[in-house]
Design an enzyme around this catalytic site. Structure first.
Site, mmCIF file in Angstrom:
data_model
loop_
_atom_site.group_PDB
_atom_site.id
_atom_site.type_symbol
_atom_site.label_atom_id
_atom_site.label_comp_id
_atom_site.label_asym_id
_atom_site.label_seq_id
_atom_site.Cartn_x
_atom_site.Cartn_y
_atom_site.Cartn_z
ATOM 1 C CG ASP A 172 0.139 -21.320 2.503
ATOM 2 O OD1 ASP A 172 0.701 -21.466 1.411
ATOM 3 O OD2 ASP A 172 0.646 -21.689 3.577
ATOM 4 C CE LYS A 217 3.608 -22.580 2.170
ATOM 5 N NZ LYS A 217 3.132 -22.910 3.506
ATOM 6 C CB CYS A 251 2.841 -19.879 6.190
ATOM 7 S SG CYS A 251 2.294 -21.579 6.529
#
Length: 197
Positions: free
Chosen positions: A20, A81, A114
Site C-alpha cells: 500500500d 484490496k 496492514c
C-alpha cells in the site's frame, strides 16, 4: 519451548511484499519520503537477485495507485484490496506456486494496520516474516513504534533494509555484490526511527 527464529535469508526461498505505498498516503504518513526511497532500494535489490515481489494497493479507486517513484517493473502481482492484510486468495495462490518459499520480507504502510495484520497472518501460516523497519511507517509514530515492538515479541524479525540486502548476497564474491553495494553506498535514511519523539 520455542526456538529463536534465526532469520537466515536466501534469495531462492524469499518473497518481498510491498504494502500500500500509495499516493494518497503521501501527506499523512510520517517520513513517507524516506520510506519510499528505502522501498525503492529493496525493489531494485529484489530485481537484481531475482526475488519475486508481491504488491498490494488499498482501495486504489479512492486512494490512488502506488507512488510513481516506486518502480514495480517485474512485480509478480499487483493487486487491489479492501482487506487490511495482504494475504488475499491470489497472494496465497502465488505463494503456493513459489517452490520452497520460507521467508517474507515485508514493508510499506501502515505499520500498525496492514503490515501488522499481514505479518500475523503469514506467521500463522508458518512463514518467517522480516519487517523492514526503515521502510514501514504509520500516520502516528506512536502506532508505528508499538506495532514494531508487538511484532518483535511475536517472533517476527524487525530489521533494516541494509541488513536484509547484505544477508541476501551473503558474500562479497556474490556476482551481484557490487550492484547491491551501490544501492546501499549512501546509508538509508533513518526515517525517524532514532528520534526521541
Amino acid at each position: 519451548f520455542q526456538m529463536t527464529t534465526l532469520g537466515n535469508l536466501t534469495p531462492s526461498s524469499t518473497v518481498f511484499f510491498c504494502c500500500d505505498m500509495q499516493e494518497r498516503f503521501r501527506p499523512a504518513i510520517k517520513y513517507f519520503g524516506d520510506i519510499i526511497s528505502v522501498g525503492q532500494r529493496l525493489l531494485q535489490g529484489a530485481r537484481l537477485l531475482g526475488i519475486p515481489v508481491i504488491v498490494t494497493e488499498q482501495y486504489p479507486k479512492g486512494l490512488g495507485s502506488t507512488v510513481q517513484e516506486i518502480d514495480l517493473t517485474g512485480a509478480k502481482l499487483v493487486l487491489p484490496k479492501t482487506k487490511f492484510s495482504m494475504v488475499l486468495p491470489e497472494v496465497e495462490a502465488a505463494l503456493a506456486e513459489i517452490p520452497g518459499v520460507r521467508s517474507v520480507v515485508l514493508f510499506g504502510v501502515e505499520t500498525h494496520v496492514c503490515i501488522q495484520q499481514t505479518a500475523l497472518e503469514l506467521i500463522g501460516r508458518g512463514l518467517e516474516v522480516h519487517i523492514v523497519a526503515d521502510a514501514t511507517s504509520s500516520r502516528s509514530m506512536m502506532d508505528r513504534m508499538f506495532a514494531l515492538e508487538r511484532l518483535a515479541r511475536t517472533g517476527i524479525i524487525v530489521t533494516t533494509s541494509e541488513a536484509i540486502l547484505l544477508q541476501l548476497v551473503a558474500d562479497k564474491d556474490h556476482p551481484k555484490f557490487k550492484e547491491i553495494q551501490n544501492l546501499i553506498k549512501a546509508s538509508a535514511p533513518e526515517s525517524g526511527l532514532l528520534s526521541k519523539v
